[in-house]
Scaffold this motif. Structure first.
Motif, PDB file in Angstrom:
ATOM      1  N   SER A  38     148.996  50.051 130.822  1.00  0.00           N
ATOM      2  CA  SER A  38     150.297  49.635 130.278  1.00  0.00           C
ATOM      3  C   SER A  38     150.179  48.476 129.294  1.00  0.00           C
ATOM      4  CB  SER A  38     151.251  49.249 131.415  1.00  0.00           C
ATOM      5  OG  SER A  38     150.767  48.120 132.110  1.00  0.00           O
ATOM      6  N   GLY A  40     147.462  44.917 127.787  1.00  0.00           N
ATOM      7  CA  GLY A  40     146.156  44.254 127.725  1.00  0.00           C
ATOM      8  C   GLY A  40     144.988  45.163 127.392  1.00  0.00           C
ATOM      9  N   ASP A  65     156.799  51.858 130.574  1.00  0.00           N
ATOM     10  CA  ASP A  65     155.417  51.960 130.092  1.00  0.00           C
ATOM     11  C   ASP A  65     154.979  53.419 129.985  1.00  0.00           C
ATOM     12  OD1 ASP A  65     155.140  49.180 129.988  1.00  0.00           O
ATOM     13  OD2 ASP A  65     154.582  49.088 132.107  1.00  0.00           O
ATOM     14  N   ALA A 109     142.534  48.789 135.980  1.00  0.00           N
ATOM     15  CA  ALA A 109     143.667  48.058 136.572  1.00  0.00           C
ATOM     16  C   ALA A 109     143.154  46.852 137.345  1.00  0.00           C
ATOM     17  CB  ALA A 109     144.447  48.976 137.510  1.00  0.00           C
ATOM     18  N   GLY A 110     143.811  45.733 137.160  1.00  0.00           N
ATOM     19  CA  GLY A 110     143.374  44.544 137.884  1.00  0.00           C
ATOM     20  C   GLY A 110     144.467  43.496 137.944  1.00  0.00           C
ATOM     21  N   TYR A 172     139.815  36.063 143.080  1.00  0.00           N
ATOM     22  CA  TYR A 172     139.554  36.908 141.907  1.00  0.00           C
ATOM     23  C   TYR A 172     138.045  37.100 141.722  1.00  0.00           C
ATOM     24  CZ  TYR A 172     139.762  38.606 137.080  1.00  0.00           C
ATOM     25  OH  TYR A 172     139.618  39.357 135.931  1.00  0.00           O
ATOM     26  N   SER A 207     145.859  39.356 126.988  1.00  0.00           N
ATOM     27  CA  SER A 207     146.470  40.397 127.823  1.00  0.00           C
ATOM     28  C   SER A 207     147.678  39.736 128.472  1.00  0.00           C
ATOM     29  CB  SER A 207     145.470  40.890 128.881  1.00  0.00           C
ATOM     30  OG  SER A 207     145.320  39.939 129.919  1.00  0.00           O
ATOM     31  N   ARG A 208     148.155  40.295 129.569  1.00  0.00           N
ATOM     32  CA  ARG A 208     149.303  39.673 130.247  1.00  0.00           C
ATOM     33  C   ARG A 208     148.891  39.078 131.592  1.00  0.00           C
ATOM     34  NH1 ARG A 208     153.879  39.868 127.912  1.00  0.00           N
ATOM     35  NH2 ARG A 208     154.809  39.049 129.809  1.00  0.00           N
TER      36      ARG A 208
HETATM   37  N1  NAP Z   1     142.105  39.555 129.860  1.00  0.00           N
HETATM   38  C1  NAP Z   1     141.022  38.934 130.239  1.00  0.00           C
HETATM   39  O1  NAP Z   1     140.702  37.843 129.737  1.00  0.00           O
HETATM   40  C2  NAP Z   1     140.122  39.565 131.265  1.00  0.00           C
HETATM   41  C3  NAP Z   1     138.851  39.027 131.445  1.00  0.00           C
HETATM   42  C4  NAP Z   1     137.995  39.613 132.367  1.00  0.00           C
HETATM   43  C5  NAP Z   1     138.400  40.747 133.054  1.00  0.00           C
HETATM   44  N2  NAP Z   1     139.656  41.254 132.876  1.00  0.00           N
HETATM   45  C6  NAP Z   1     140.016  42.452 133.630  1.00  0.00           C
HETATM   46  O2  NAP Z   1     140.576  43.399 132.753  1.00  0.00           O
HETATM   47  C7  NAP Z   1     141.381  44.313 133.482  1.00  0.00           C
HETATM   48  C8  NAP Z   1     142.700  44.488 132.765  1.00  0.00           C
HETATM   49  O3  NAP Z   1     143.422  43.265 132.827  1.00  0.00           O
HETATM   50  P1  NAP Z   1     144.166  42.627 131.591  1.00  0.00           P
HETATM   51  O4  NAP Z   1     143.544  41.333 131.325  1.00  0.00           O
HETATM   52  O5  NAP Z   1     144.294  43.609 130.502  1.00  0.00           O
HETATM   53  O6  NAP Z   1     145.569  42.280 132.276  1.00  0.00           O
HETATM   54  P2  NAP Z   1     147.023  42.885 132.162  1.00  0.00           P
HETATM   55  O7  NAP Z   1     147.512  42.856 130.764  1.00  0.00           O
HETATM   56  O8  NAP Z   1     147.809  42.149 133.193  1.00  0.00           O
HETATM   57  O9  NAP Z   1     146.816  44.388 132.611  1.00  0.00           O
HETATM   58  C9  NAP Z   1     146.583  44.720 133.950  1.00  0.00           C
HETATM   59  C10 NAP Z   1     146.855  46.183 134.129  1.00  0.00           C
HETATM   60  O10 NAP Z   1     146.617  46.525 135.508  1.00  0.00           O
HETATM   61  C11 NAP Z   1     147.764  47.203 135.981  1.00  0.00           C
HETATM   62  N3  NAP Z   1     147.943  47.088 137.417  1.00  0.00           N
HETATM   63  C12 NAP Z   1     148.170  46.006 138.178  1.00  0.00           C
HETATM   64  N4  NAP Z   1     148.316  46.358 139.472  1.00  0.00           N
HETATM   65  C13 NAP Z   1     148.168  47.691 139.517  1.00  0.00           C
HETATM   66  C14 NAP Z   1     148.186  48.661 140.540  1.00  0.00           C
HETATM   67  N5  NAP Z   1     148.429  48.343 141.811  1.00  0.00           N
HETATM   68  N6  NAP Z   1     147.982  49.965 140.223  1.00  0.00           N
HETATM   69  C15 NAP Z   1     147.762  50.323 138.944  1.00  0.00           C
HETATM   70  N7  NAP Z   1     147.753  49.483 137.932  1.00  0.00           N
HETATM   71  C16 NAP Z   1     147.941  48.172 138.217  1.00  0.00           C
HETATM   72  C17 NAP Z   1     148.927  46.596 135.224  1.00  0.00           C
HETATM   73  O11 NAP Z   1     150.039  47.443 135.335  1.00  0.00           O
HETATM   74  P3  NAP Z   1     151.551  46.890 135.418  1.00  0.00           P
HETATM   75  O12 NAP Z   1     151.933  46.585 134.005  1.00  0.00           O
HETATM   76  O13 NAP Z   1     152.298  48.020 136.021  1.00  0.00           O
HETATM   77  O14 NAP Z   1     151.517  45.679 136.300  1.00  0.00           O
HETATM   78  C18 NAP Z   1     148.319  46.536 133.835  1.00  0.00           C
HETATM   79  O15 NAP Z   1     148.366  47.798 133.237  1.00  0.00           O
HETATM   80  C19 NAP Z   1     141.496  43.723 134.890  1.00  0.00           C
HETATM   81  O16 NAP Z   1     140.605  44.399 135.736  1.00  0.00           O
HETATM   82  C20 NAP Z   1     141.076  42.289 134.698  1.00  0.00           C
HETATM   83  O17 NAP Z   1     140.583  41.727 135.868  1.00  0.00           O
HETATM   84  C21 NAP Z   1     140.521  40.689 131.995  1.00  0.00           C
END
Ligand code: NAP
Length: 316
Positions: A38, A40, A65, A109-110, A172, A207-208
């Motif tokens: 959805s 990020g 979304d 997803a995270g 985390y 991201s969010r």
């Molecule tokens: N951004 C960074 O700096 C960063 C760095 C290292 C790793 N990561 C990793 O990257 C991945 C994506 O995160 P992001 O940073 O892009 O954050 P984000 O924008 O918050 O996106 C997270 C995504 O996970 C989904 N999600 C949350 N709970 C869920 C569930 N129970 N079932 C299915 N989907 C779910 C959210 O959906 P909803 O919109 O419905 O909540 C959203 O689509 C994660 O694994 C995160 O740990 C991010």
């Protein structure tokens, strides 16, 4: 003689014409399912793959979304909460029904949280582990048969928090450390089936996740009758303000493309926006190596360690 030669040419032309008119589906338009598409990183990956002509099953939870993703060419939105076995089973059934097979699964997803070990509530820890660990295992287990059929790829979004662990970030980091183990075990299990497994370890990208986490923590405090202090509010505001200044996660999607489609994908892709994040992560891995080596009867000398490092570098 002449006639049979002409017939052979005619047959070849018909065969080629037949091949050319076959829909470019199973071989050319590989299908990939991405969880958490959805916003990020997942959204960036879904759009990138779709733009490059791949077929994307984009996992999302909210109607808005799902509708937005469905409107993008080459994307089919799939209602998929990774904590719901019912959603996961329905997603597998949908992918099977579409009949394109599944080349790739991206566990993306995270969620995050923040808080010291002493303060973190069980419910908060469970929330993070249920999405970031159990969710990944649940989804992977369900899609393994489809991925094995295509001898495809399983890619997971870990984090540099799978190596680093800061004070106040244990929940985390624990969940992302778990992904380090998960991919190594899974890779060993999948290799005989011709399936390759990779982990992407991003640093900080737009991201969010920070804003969502801050809002959830604040809501939890208030629901428990507590008060969000000015200091907490200030920290959350700073984190949210910083989040929107970060780089778009295009480099993370580059890594996903490589992991999904390169002939020889890497096991690990650390993707960071600057030298600082690379340095703290690599130094931490080296520090851990040194801690592992010291203080026991079977330590290696410096030269032996350097030789091991050279061997590892040669085989990377
Ligand atoms: N951004 C960074 O700096 C960063 C760095 C290292 C790793 N990561 C990793 O990257 C991945 C994506 O995160 P992001 O940073 O892009 O954050 P984000 O924008 O918050 O996106 C997270 C995504 O996970 C989904 N999600 C949350 N709970 C869920 C569930 N129970 N079932 C299915 N989907 C779910 C959210 O959906 P909803 O919109 O419905 O909540 C959203 O689509 C994660 O694994 C995160 O740990 C991010």
């Amino acid at each position: 003689m002449k006639r049979s030669f002409s017939l052979a040419i005619l047959a070849a032309i018909l065969l080629l014409a037949g091949l050319a008119t076959q829909p470019a589906v199973a071989d050319e338009q590989k299908a990939v399912l991405i969880t958490g598409a959805s916003t990020g990183i997942g959204r960036n990956m879904a759009e990138r793959l779709a733009k490059e002509g791949y077929f994307v099953y984009a996992g999302a939870r909210k109607d808005k979304d799902l509708a937005e993703l469905d409107a993008i060419e080459n994307i089919k939105a799939v209602r998929l909460d990774v904590t719901s076995q019912e959603d996961v089973d329905a997603a597998v059934a949908l992918v099977r029904k579409e009949g394109l097979g599944l080349w790739g699964l991206v566990n993306n997803a995270g969620v995050a949280t923040s808080g010291t070990v002493a303060e973190t509530e069980d419910s908060d820890l469970d929330f993070v582990l249920n999405v970031n660990v159990n969710g990944v295992v649940r989804v992977t287990r369900a899609f393994i048969p489809l991925i094995v059929e295509s001898k495809g790829r399983i890619v997971t979004t870990g984090s540099i928090a799978g190596i680093l662990s800061r004070a106040g970030g244990s929940a985390y980091s624990m969940s992302k450390h778990a992904m380090e183990a998960f991919v190594d075990s899974l890779a060993g299990e999948m290799a005989p089936a011709g399936v390759q497994v990779s982990l992407i370890e991003p640093g900080s990208y737009k991201s969010r996740i920070r804003r969502t986490t801050a809002a959830r923590i604040a809501a939890n405090i208030e629901a428990a009758g507590g008060e969000v202090t000015d200091e907490m509010q200030e920290r959350m505001t700073q984190s949210a303000e910083r989040e929107v200044t970060l780089n778009e996660p295009d480099a993370v999607s580059d890594a996903a493309m490589h992991a999904l489609f390169a002939e020889t994908p890497r096991r690990r892709y650390m993707v960071v926006p600057d030298q600082f994040e690379a340095e703290i992560t690599i130094r931490k891995a080296i520090e851990e190596l040194v801690q592992l080596n010291g203080g026991h009867a079977f330590s290696y000398e410096r030269d032996q360690l350097v030789e091991m490092l050279d061997q590892a570098l040669a085989s990377d």
